[in-house]
Scaffold this motif. Structure first.
Motif, short mmCIF file in Angstrom:
data_model
loop_
_atom_site.label_atom_id
_atom_site.label_comp_id
_atom_site.label_asym_id
_atom_site.label_seq_id
_atom_site.Cartn_x
_atom_site.Cartn_y
_atom_site.Cartn_z
N GLU A 132 0.82 -1.22 0.00
CA GLU A 132 0.00 0.00 0.00
C GLU A 132 0.85 1.27 0.00
O GLU A 132 0.49 2.26 -0.62
CB GLU A 132 -0.94 -0.01 1.21
N ASP A 133 1.98 1.25 0.68
CA ASP A 133 2.85 2.43 0.75
C ASP A 133 3.74 2.59 -0.49
O ASP A 133 4.44 3.60 -0.61
CB ASP A 133 3.74 2.38 2.00
N ASN A 134 3.73 1.63 -1.38
CA ASN A 134 4.58 1.69 -2.57
C ASN A 134 3.84 2.45 -3.68
O ASN A 134 3.37 1.88 -4.65
CB ASN A 134 4.96 0.28 -3.02
N LYS A 135 3.76 3.75 -3.49
CA LYS A 135 2.99 4.60 -4.42
C LYS A 135 3.57 4.57 -5.84
O LYS A 135 2.83 4.64 -6.81
CB LYS A 135 2.93 6.04 -3.91
N LEU A 136 4.90 4.45 -5.95
CA LEU A 136 5.51 4.39 -7.29
C LEU A 136 5.03 3.15 -8.05
O LEU A 136 4.66 3.23 -9.22
CB LEU A 136 7.03 4.38 -7.19
N ALA A 137 5.02 2.01 -7.36
CA ALA A 137 4.56 0.78 -8.01
C ALA A 137 3.07 0.84 -8.33
O ALA A 137 2.65 0.43 -9.41
CB ALA A 137 4.87 -0.43 -7.13
#
Length: 161
Positions: A132-137
């Motif tokens: 969830e915190d991997n906004k780039l992905a």
């Protein structure tokens, strides 16, 4: 920069592990309460098992003959003995591109190869998980047309007020 995507070979072990180490460190920075530094991240026997398994594939992306990205996928399915409809799908277990090569279309090319692998097997669904915190992905997958299917959630008892 000449980009090529091919199946991994046993001789690629060292360079593949370097990509996974970089990805591992990114995840440790992103979610330190779940991930820890691991080196090596993979073993030679693990790579051999992937290479020999017809229902799994590890693609490597090379730029000027140097491995700069990887995509690990598996053919999965749901049997016809559950409340869910039987189906087969390709699961993207890992995709990683070295830091100095991000933003150059390498991830997109790897995912195109994943889609082709699925099509070659008559599979029309691809699934993956993303933190969830991997906004780039998340942005990357959204740009490729992926939609959220389900959401994983957790509750930590020691977080109670």
């Amino acid at each position: 920069m000449a980009i090529k995507i091919r199946k991994a070979a046993q001789d690629d072990f060292y360079d593949i592990n370097l990509v996974f180490i970089e990805e591992n460190r990114y995840h440790v920075e992103l979610i330190p309460e779940i991930f820890r530094i691991k080196d090596p991240v993979i073993t030679e026997s693990w790579l051999e098992e992937i290479i020999l398994n017809p229902d799994e594939e590890l693609f490597v992306c090379t730029a000027n003959d140097k491995i700069v990205g990887v995509a690990l996928i598996a053919l999965l399915g749901m049997p016809d003995n559950t409340e869910l409809k039987p189906r087969k799908y390709v699961y993207v277990d890992e995709i990683a591109v070295k830091l100095g090569f991000r933003g150059r279309g390498i991830g997109k090319q790897l995912m195109k190869r994943v889609h082709l692998w699925a099509e070659e097997r008559g599979i029309n669904e691809i699934e993956l998980n993303v933190w969830e915190d991997n906004k780039l992905a998340i942005g990357f997958y959204n740009r490729l047309g992926y939609k959220t299917l389900r959401r994983g959630m957790r509750y930590k008892i020691d977080d109670e007020d």
